[in-house]
Design an enzyme around this catalytic site. Structure first.
Site, PDB file in Angstrom:
ATOM      1  N   CYS A  17       0.822  -1.204   0.000  1.00  0.00           N
ATOM      2  CA  CYS A  17       0.000   0.000   0.000  1.00  0.00           C
ATOM      3  C   CYS A  17       0.864   1.267   0.000  1.00  0.00           C
ATOM      4  CB  CYS A  17      -0.963  -0.056   1.186  1.00  0.00           C
ATOM      5  SG  CYS A  17      -2.327   1.121   1.149  1.00  0.00           S
ATOM      6  N   ALA A  18       0.797   2.060   1.044  1.00  0.00           N
ATOM      7  CA  ALA A  18       1.575   3.297   1.126  1.00  0.00           C
ATOM      8  C   ALA A  18       2.992   3.076   1.626  1.00  0.00           C
ATOM      9  CB  ALA A  18       0.863   4.298   2.039  1.00  0.00           C
TER      10      ALA A  18
END
Length: 187
Positions: free
Chosen positions: A105-106
């Protein structure tokens, strides 16, 4: 005699709930020793309100023999992890030694900030990384493995991400064994 593979998942408030729970669960089902490590004592709250009690403080486990560090996403959690200097130093040392780092994800954005993606094939949550960067090659695949670096896109890819780690660490048969009772859709 083989020792159990140790996976460290650092947690900070704002973590992506699904990525932590799914990854931890799948890896433990496969027989890996997963340690959820909080930056501070007490409960850690995910970005969607899930509250988890870490197994340990990160400061207490950074010196154990860790086979894999798995960095969950969630913008708030990643921002907090990225400011935690001992974690960054641990990641830099693992990178230098060619040891496994998994990020979803991030979290790959945090690695990019510290040049830990340089020269690698990577993926991340859309908008987290610059797809035109000359430092790494961005792909839109669900999971990308490039040597000791495993990256993935987000909550919807968390199960594949975790199962890919199982396969990488324990082989394709263990992945099939772990995956079969999950009853994943084949459509």
């Amino acid at each position: 005699m083989t020792s159990v593979i140790q996976v460290l998942i650092p947690l900070a408030d704002g973590f992506e709930d699904m990525e932590v729970v799914i990854s931890c669960d799948i890896l433990r089902r496969a027989g890996l020793a997963v340690v959820l490590a909080g930056l501070d004592a007490g409960l850690v709250t995910g970005g969607h309100g899930l509250r988890l009690q870490p197994d340990a403080l990160l400061a207490d486990v950074v010196s154990i023999d860790i086979d894999v560090i798995l960095l969950p996403g969630g913008t708030g959690g990643v921002q907090r992890l990225a400011k935690h200097r001992p974690l960054i130093q641990l990641l830099q040392e693992r990178h230098r030694r060619g040891q496994i780092i998994a990020a979803i994800c991030a979290a790959p954005g945090m690695l990019a900030t510290h040049h830990l993606l340089d020269g690698r094939q990577v993926t991340a949550y859309p908008g987290t990384l610059d797809p035109q960067s000359s430092n790494y090659t961005y792909q839109e695949s669900a999971v990308v493995i490039d040597g000791p670096l495993i990256t993935s896109r987000g909550p919807g890819t968390a199960m594949d991400f975790a199962l890919t780690l199982v396969e990488l660490l324990l082989g394709p048969e263990k992945r099939r064994e772990t995956e079969a009772p999950l009853q994943l859709s084949t459509s």
